[in-house]
Design an enzyme around this catalytic site. Structure first.
Site, mmCIF file in Angstrom:
data_model
loop_
_atom_site.group_PDB
_atom_site.id
_atom_site.type_symbol
_atom_site.label_atom_id
_atom_site.label_comp_id
_atom_site.label_asym_id
_atom_site.label_seq_id
_atom_site.Cartn_x
_atom_site.Cartn_y
_atom_site.Cartn_z
ATOM 1 N N ASP A 349 0.819 -1.420 0.036
ATOM 2 C CA ASP A 349 0.055 -0.133 -0.037
ATOM 3 C C ASP A 349 0.495 1.412 0.053
ATOM 4 O O ASP A 349 1.962 1.288 0.443
ATOM 5 C CB ASP A 349 -0.917 0.151 1.530
ATOM 6 N N GLU A 385 1.941 -0.447 -5.208
ATOM 7 C CA GLU A 385 0.703 0.596 -5.326
ATOM 8 C C GLU A 385 1.526 1.889 -5.757
ATOM 9 O O GLU A 385 2.297 2.488 -4.930
ATOM 10 C CB GLU A 385 -0.485 1.147 -4.134
#
Length: 712
Positions: A349, A385
């Site tokens: 993330d 990401e």
């Protein structure tokens, strides 16, 4: 354990955390600026503190001690003494019980109160004040585990990147409403390992499940007070402990059993991990772990005023990857999940935040260097990401070799094209063929691109074609949360409708988007439930909805859409031309007359350079030559495949698309046409140079039926 510990030995500074060695438990905690560290032991309920033991030794900022009388199951926490000087970055407060960063199991739930804050919430000096209330009664506790587990012959599935079909799912939401999963197991790791769930994944054809965060996390106080929850889990507090709320048994071994069961079914397990920030927020957040152990070491603080935090995540803080012990913590966590939990990879993330050496994202930062040199982590799958919320944080295409990336340019292009926006066919062609403009310059392949139309964050596929605007009222933020840039189209009515024509168009648009995704080069990612027609009622930010808004509705599955996705995945799996390991060359191969790819206009002629920018153009075709493959299988045999033609029409009217010549004596056979209810055409044979009636807003896939095919 009710009896007091009598013996305390010096112990060892490594390994970190609480380690059961079969005779006793070693405790080791890093704190560079602390004056004293107390280990607090609790009764089995976690409600009563039994004993405080000062860790007797300090080695290179590691406080440690060994308890020969301690056993697995022991509940514990820490109190760390040191200066409370927020202006200098120090926030020690021994009145606060702290979770250990290396805890392998965290038991209990945080019960919110003002006592969890290191300062007096109502004080005029805010976080410069000091709170002396004991918060232990409302804190979860760390638990010593026995890591023994019978893995048997478990081994990592050997799935190459180009063979992957990723399926993003939420452990709890996936099975909470599954009628064939026993009620006590719904929403748990054990539920995900049941036969009905495994069979669905296998029938669908996915190779890899990507689990939304399972590290122990905290529900934000604001959400709890509004009867909401941090459903997605991007609020980590423990990087080694699987979150207890997804456990039916309360034992860490349940997660291991889930992984072993999925591996036995040939399915990989990838974890979505959040190492960029923690649940403690900014300077006004609670003191739960890292802040009270050594705030100045664990967090990126503002150089000119270390009272405040550098926030590249939008969550109040950023972990300090510049500090060697913090970097070690993350690497140890990753290795733990690979070696002890047997997971197959990670999706990071806001990965750009991990790469920041100073303010800028350093592509060759310490994080990347250590990962690539690690003999364990360099062998698992790494997905970024590739952005964060700081300046310069958008880094799509810039991660180093060895990494794949979520490609949001693919998402946005495909959404906009099928919505009917003009001037996109050039961008569409780049994304469909693997985004060579982003990944080829750094020596990467199409498999660096993780292609997706939807993800957990945003509209579901059904909502993408059913809503123009977000409808997030249930989040209690006055519909201000969630993005307004959805590139969605409701097909003529906002939300549910009885209009059959609109519903038919929506179904066709879903087939268009799914077919595009699964026929594109790169690694396709589906979101759990999109194949069933799942809706969130227009909520595009359901992060706090641990209820039917987010849970899969297994009782109302679109069986035709499921069958369509199954067929697409099987087509992709069976034909190497749809999952090449290398980019198309767009030229004759090895001096032959055959090109590996042709882009065609509706009149059947090749696209010219200047025509790619035409704003009015919404229809094009691509010829994929299976005869021109230059790739080899695992045994070195040259691959051959059928020749395919994919036709795209995002215009609202039917267009006559002139087909190119098939091989001598061959015909074009229609395998898929999204204008049909099931995506099929029962009577679909066409000769070369025939015109194919390409319905408005549809996709067709044709194969040179009589061309010889050689596969290994």
């Amino acid at each position: 354990m009710a009896e007091l510990i009598n013996a305390v030995w010096p112990g060892r500074p490594y390994p970190r955390g609480a380690t059961w060695d079969g005779e006793g438990v070693n405790f080791a905690l890093f704190s560079e600026h602390a004056d004293k560290v107390e280990l607090c032991l609790f009764d089995p309920s976690g409600r009563r503190e039994l004993q405080r033991i000062t860790l007797p030794e300090r080695t290179n900022h590691i406080w440690h001690g060994y308890l020969p009388e301690a056993r697995p199951g022991l509940l514990y926490g820490y109190r760390v003494h040191g200066p409370y000087e927020p202006a200098r970055g120090h926030r020690f407060n021994p009145h606060k019980l702290l979770l250990e960063p290396y805890a392998k199991d965290i038991a209990g739930t945080l019960r919110w109160s003002d006592a969890h804050f290191g300062y007096r919430l109502s004080h005029r000096q805010a976080d410069l004040s000091f709170d002396r209330r004991d918060n232990a009664a409302g804190m979860p506790k760390c638990r010593v585990i026995d890591p023994a587990f019978s893995w048997g012959d478990d081994r990592r599935p050997t799935i190459d990147w180009h063979e992957m079909v990723v399926y993003e799912l939420h452990v709890r939401g996936f099975t909470m409403q599954h009628p064939d999963v026993p009620a006590p197991l719904r929403g748990t790791y054990a539920g995900l390992a049941t036969a009905p769930v495994i069979e669905h994944l296998q029938r669908l054809g996915v190779t890899t499940v990507e689990l939304l965060p399972v590290h122990s996390f905290i529900d934000d106080r604001r959400l709890i007070e509004n009867d909401l929850r941090n459903y997605w889990g991007y609020n980590s507090i423990g990087f080694f402990s699987p979150d207890h709320r997804y456990s039916a048994s309360g034992h860490v071994g349940e997660f291991k059993t889930m992984v072993k069961t999925l591996h036995s079914a040939g399915i990989e397990v990838i974890l979505d991990v959040v190492y960029n920030h923690t649940a403690e927020g900014n300077q006004l957040g609670p003191t739960l772990s890292f802040r009270g152990i050594d705030n100045a070491a664990y967090y990126r603080l503002t150089p000119d005023d270390p009272r405040y935090y550098m926030d590249f995540t939008g969550c109040g803080n950023t972990l300090n990857m510049q500090h060697p012990h913090v970097l070690q913590l993350i690497m140890d966590s990753l290795r733990y999940w690979v070696t002890e939990m047997h997971v197959d990879g990670f999706r990071f993330d806001l990965a750009s935040a991990l790469a920041r050496e100073l303010y800028e994202v350093d592509r060759l930062g310490a994080f990347f260097d250590v990962l690539h040199q690690d003999p364990v982590l360099s062998q698992v799958k790494l997905i970024a990401e590739p952005w964060d919320l700081g300046m310069g944080g958008y880094q799509v295409g810039n991660f180093p070799p060895g990494w794949a990336e979520w490609n949001d340019r693919y998402r946005d292009t495909m959404r906009a094209y099928w919505k009917g926006d003009g001037g996109l066919i050039g961008e569409f062609a780049q994304r469909f063929t693997g985004s060579s403009d982003l990944y080829e310059p750094s020596g990467r392949t199409p498999n660096a691109s993780v292609n997706f139309i939807t993800a957990h964050d945003g509209f579901t596929l059904h909502d993408l074609v059913s809503y123009n605007d977000k409808h997030n009222e249930a989040n209690l933020e006055d519909n201000r949360d969630g993005t307004d840039n959805n590139l969605s189209w409701n097909c003529g009515a906002e939300g549910p409708t009885d209009d059959e024509a609109i519903n038919a168009l929506r179904a066709r648009q879903k087939r268009n988007l799914l077919a595009t995704l699964l026929l594109s080069q790169g690694v396709p990612m589906l979101v759990a439930g999109d194949e069933m027609g799942r809706t969130q009622g227009g909520n595009n930010n359901a992060y706090c909805q641990d209820n039917a808004i987010s849970w899969l509705d297994w009782e109302h599955t679109d069986a035709e859409l499921v069958a369509f996705v199954q067929r697409l995945i099987e087509l992709r799996r069976s034909h190497p031309v749809f999952h090449r390991r290398h980019f198309f060359q767009g030229q004759s191969i090895h001096g032959a007359e055959i090109k590996d790819i042709h882009w065609l206009k509706p009149d059947g002629t090749d696209m010219s350079d200047h025509e790619w920018g035409h704003d009015f153009a919404r229809c094009l075709g691509v010829y994929l030559s299976g005869e021109a493959l230059t790739e080899r299988d695992r045994r070195g045999h040259l691959l051959r495949d059928d020749n395919f033609l994919v036709l795209f029409n995002a215009h609202h009217d039917t267009l006559a698309f002139q087909l190119p010549a098939a091989r001598p004596g061959g015909r074009w056979h229609v395998l898929l046409d999204t204008s049909h209810a099931q995506g099929l055409d029962a009577d679909g044979y066409y000769a070369g140079y025939d015109s194919y009636p390409l319905t408005g807003r549809s996709l067709a896939l044709l194969v040179d039926h009589d061309a010889p095919r050689i596969t290994s």
